[in-house]
Design a protein around this motif. Structure first.
Motif, mmCIF file in Angstrom:
data_model
loop_
_atom_site.group_PDB
_atom_site.id
_atom_site.type_symbol
_atom_site.label_atom_id
_atom_site.label_comp_id
_atom_site.label_asym_id
_atom_site.label_seq_id
_atom_site.Cartn_x
_atom_site.Cartn_y
_atom_site.Cartn_z
ATOM 1 N N PHE A 1 0.789 -1.233 0.000
ATOM 2 C CA PHE A 1 0.000 0.000 0.000
ATOM 3 C C PHE A 1 0.827 1.292 0.000
ATOM 4 N N LEU A 2 2.086 1.256 0.465
ATOM 5 C CA LEU A 2 2.884 2.481 0.490
ATOM 6 C C LEU A 2 3.374 2.848 -0.910
ATOM 7 N N PRO A 3 3.577 4.137 -1.183
ATOM 8 C CA PRO A 3 4.126 4.552 -2.482
ATOM 9 C C PRO A 3 5.521 3.955 -2.701
ATOM 10 N N VAL A 4 5.843 3.689 -3.949
ATOM 11 C CA VAL A 4 7.119 3.049 -4.288
ATOM 12 C C VAL A 4 8.270 4.016 -4.088
ATOM 13 N N SER A 5 9.223 3.628 -3.238
ATOM 14 C CA SER A 5 10.443 4.408 -3.004
ATOM 15 C C SER A 5 11.428 3.535 -2.247
ATOM 16 N N VAL A 6 12.675 3.969 -2.189
ATOM 17 C CA VAL A 6 13.685 3.234 -1.424
ATOM 18 C C VAL A 6 13.315 3.215 0.051
ATOM 19 N N VAL A 7 12.803 4.340 0.554
ATOM 20 C CA VAL A 7 12.438 4.441 1.969
ATOM 21 C C VAL A 7 11.317 3.468 2.314
ATOM 22 N N SER A 8 10.276 3.390 1.472
ATOM 23 C CA SER A 8 9.167 2.475 1.747
ATOM 24 C C SER A 8 9.627 1.020 1.627
ATOM 25 N N LEU A 9 10.542 0.767 0.713
ATOM 26 C CA LEU A 9 11.090 -0.589 0.553
ATOM 27 C C LEU A 9 11.800 -1.040 1.823
ATOM 28 N N ILE A 10 12.686 -0.206 2.345
ATOM 29 C CA ILE A 10 13.445 -0.549 3.549
ATOM 30 C C ILE A 10 12.527 -0.586 4.770
ATOM 31 N N SER A 11 11.600 0.380 4.874
ATOM 32 C CA SER A 11 10.697 0.436 6.021
ATOM 33 C C SER A 11 9.796 -0.788 6.085
ATOM 34 N N SER A 12 9.256 -1.185 4.944
ATOM 35 C CA SER A 12 8.379 -2.355 4.899
ATOM 36 C C SER A 12 9.129 -3.623 5.271
ATOM 37 N N MET A 13 10.348 -3.769 4.731
ATOM 38 C CA MET A 13 11.130 -4.970 5.015
ATOM 39 C C MET A 13 11.621 -4.989 6.452
ATOM 40 N N PHE A 14 11.702 -3.824 7.085
ATOM 41 C CA PHE A 14 12.094 -3.761 8.493
ATOM 42 C C PHE A 14 11.090 -4.527 9.360
ATOM 43 N N PHE A 15 9.797 -4.386 9.062
ATOM 44 C CA PHE A 15 8.773 -5.117 9.819
ATOM 45 C C PHE A 15 8.891 -6.622 9.577
ATOM 46 N N VAL A 16 9.227 -7.005 8.345
ATOM 47 C CA VAL A 16 9.433 -8.421 8.049
ATOM 48 C C VAL A 16 10.637 -8.947 8.824
ATOM 49 N N SER A 17 11.669 -8.121 8.958
ATOM 50 C CA SER A 17 12.866 -8.541 9.698
ATOM 51 C C SER A 17 12.561 -8.755 11.186
ATOM 52 N N LEU A 18 11.555 -8.049 11.713
ATOM 53 C CA LEU A 18 11.152 -8.281 13.105
ATOM 54 C C LEU A 18 10.601 -9.696 13.264
ATOM 55 N N ALA A 19 9.864 -10.162 12.272
ATOM 56 C CA ALA A 19 9.373 -11.543 12.292
ATOM 57 C C ALA A 19 10.522 -12.526 12.162
ATOM 58 N N ASN A 20 11.497 -12.161 11.332
ATOM 59 C CA ASN A 20 12.677 -13.019 11.158
ATOM 60 C C ASN A 20 13.421 -13.191 12.482
ATOM 61 N N GLY A 21 13.501 -12.117 13.259
ATOM 62 C CA GLY A 21 14.246 -12.155 14.513
ATOM 63 C C GLY A 21 13.492 -12.752 15.671
ATOM 64 N N SER A 22 12.174 -12.835 15.571
ATOM 65 C CA SER A 22 11.384 -13.371 16.686
ATOM 66 C C SER A 22 10.738 -14.701 16.316
ATOM 67 N N SER A 23 9.815 -14.678 15.366
ATOM 68 C CA SER A 23 9.064 -15.884 15.009
ATOM 69 C C SER A 23 9.946 -16.982 14.432
ATOM 70 N N LEU A 24 10.898 -16.607 13.572
ATOM 71 C CA LEU A 24 11.705 -17.632 12.915
ATOM 72 C C LEU A 24 12.566 -18.392 13.912
ATOM 73 N N SER A 25 13.277 -17.664 14.769
ATOM 74 C CA SER A 25 14.172 -18.337 15.715
ATOM 75 C C SER A 25 13.401 -19.209 16.693
ATOM 76 N N LEU A 26 12.265 -18.733 17.181
ATOM 77 C CA LEU A 26 11.478 -19.510 18.140
ATOM 78 C C LEU A 26 10.772 -20.686 17.464
ATOM 79 N N ALA A 27 10.324 -20.497 16.233
ATOM 80 C CA ALA A 27 9.683 -21.599 15.509
ATOM 81 C C ALA A 27 10.687 -22.724 15.226
ATOM 82 N N VAL A 28 11.929 -22.359 14.918
ATOM 83 C CA VAL A 28 12.976 -23.373 14.746
ATOM 84 C C VAL A 28 13.185 -24.143 16.047
ATOM 85 N N ALA A 29 13.244 -23.416 17.163
ATOM 86 C CA ALA A 29 13.424 -24.064 18.466
ATOM 87 C C ALA A 29 12.239 -24.963 18.802
#
Length: 378
Positions: free
Chosen positions: A283-311
């Motif tokens: 939904f955000l307009p296309v830009s480098v900032v929106s790209l990095i900002s959006s992926m930042f939220f995905v990285s939060l899942a990578n750091g929490s859900s992924l590690s605990l789901a592996v465990a």
């Protein structure tokens, strides 16, 4: 025990280091080999598939030769193939050595998880993963950044010389500090069948696969999307840093949250961050900032859900087979998914946004449905 954790961190970093360090140089490598962007992306997918499939076969080697001997063999293969990649002159040779590199790197992933399962209690394991993953998470930030500078000053070949030096350092430490461990002799294929019948394993592993697929779709797509914004290799290298900051921040918060909340509760919160990131992409307009900002939220899942789901998916009584299967399914699905999307739909912001959103919705759906699956009785 601290030395064992250090060795686990190093060998667990093999996979991402070798896949991430040359991302800023993909365009240059495709030019040198006179191949298309899709074909050069195949070198990432082939590496990931080799990394995945090889994990299925390391458990028997640990049983017969021991964890330390098997690991040192894998590191040696990782080292030699990195040197060979550096001096490859054709795509076919480069691709072949990348496959060998994936086979060698797989030893670190399997044995790292086995060591965690064998040397730490069930209560300690989530906390150990919360220590190991922030360190491993530095790879997506530091590897492309290091790779961008190496490529700029010494050419893309120097990326693989760096990997070889990292492998040599890890070999020395592991040879000195890691103990030898032998898995009990069991019917390994029967053990695989047993693990695959566990609802807890299936649910958590599918969640891990969704998050990892999103991560590697981003890695393969972003390298070319950044070029569309007319960014140089060094600038691109810096743009991966916020993502690792997100992973590390999520890991730190997860470690503290485990004192008050269950792993299942934290996994769900992480998946909601994943969904938020997917919605921002779309939904955000296309830009480098929106790209990095959006992926930042995905990285939060990578750091929490992924590690605990592996465990959560790593079953104590079948640690080696569960570890092998998690790695196989996680990495092979990421390699196949990222390459298929690139081959079928090309590289664009829209392709990336839709892919992330679909995977975010799917992961949350799987986890919610999985809560109602009955645990298998033994």
């Amino acid at each position: 025990m601290g030395r064992i954790v250090l060795c686990i961190v190093l060998i667990s970093s093999f996979g991402l280091l070798a896949s991430d360090i040359y991302l800023p140089a993909l365009d240059l490598i495709s030019t040198d080999f006179h191949v298309s962007h899709t074909n050069i992306t195949l070198t990432i997918s082939a590496y990931l598939i080799a990394l995945a499939v090889a994990q299925l076969f390391y458990a028997p080697f640990i049983t017969h030769f021991g964890s330390k001997t098997t690991l040192l063999f894998g590191i040696s293969l990782y080292f030699l193939s990195a040197i060979s990649c550096a001096y490859s002159s054709t795509l076919i040779c480069f691709l072949g050595f990348r496959i060998l590199q994936g086979i060698g790197a797989a030893s670190g992933l399997v044995i790292g998880r086995v060591l965690i399962s064998q040397y730490f209690s069930a209560q300690q394991i989530p906390h150990i993963y919360a220590i190991v993953y922030p360190c491993v998470a530095l790879s997506p930030a530091l590897a492309p950044l290091i790779g961008s500078y190496l490529t700029h000053y010494f050419g893309w070949h120097s990326n693989f010389i760096f990997i070889a030096c990292f492998a040599l350092f890890s070999f020395i430490l592991c040879r000195r500090y890691l103990p030898q461990y032998y898995l009990p002799k069991t019917n390994i294929w029967q053990s695989y069948f047993t693990v695959l019948r566990e609802p807890k394993f299936i649910k958590n592993t599918l969640v891990v696969c969704c998050i990892y697929q999103a991560w590697f779709i981003y890695l393969t797509q972003s390298a070319f999307i950044f070029k569309d914004f007319h960014l140089g290799e060094q600038t691109i290298g810096f743009l991966y840093i916020p993502l690792s900051i997100g992973i590390i921040l999520a890991n730190i918060c997860t470690k503290k949250a485990l004192k008050q909340y269950s792993p299942q509760h934290i996994i769900k919160i992480g998946l909601l961050c994943f969904l938020l990131g997917g919605m921002c992409f779309y939904f955000l307009p296309v830009s480098v900032v929106s790209l990095i900002s959006s992926m930042f939220f995905v990285s939060l899942a990578n750091g929490s859900s992924l590690s605990l789901a592996v465990a959560e998916a790593n079953l104590p009584h079948h640690s080696a087979t569960a570890s092998s299967l998690i790695g196989f399914l996680q990495i092979s699905s990421a390699g196949i998914c990222s390459y298929t999307i690139s081959a079928c739909f090309g590289h664009s912001y829209t392709v990336l946004a839709i892919s992330i959103l679909v995977l975010a919705c799917l992961s949350l759906f799987i986890y919610q449905i999985g809560r109602h699956l009955p645990l298998r009785t033994r």
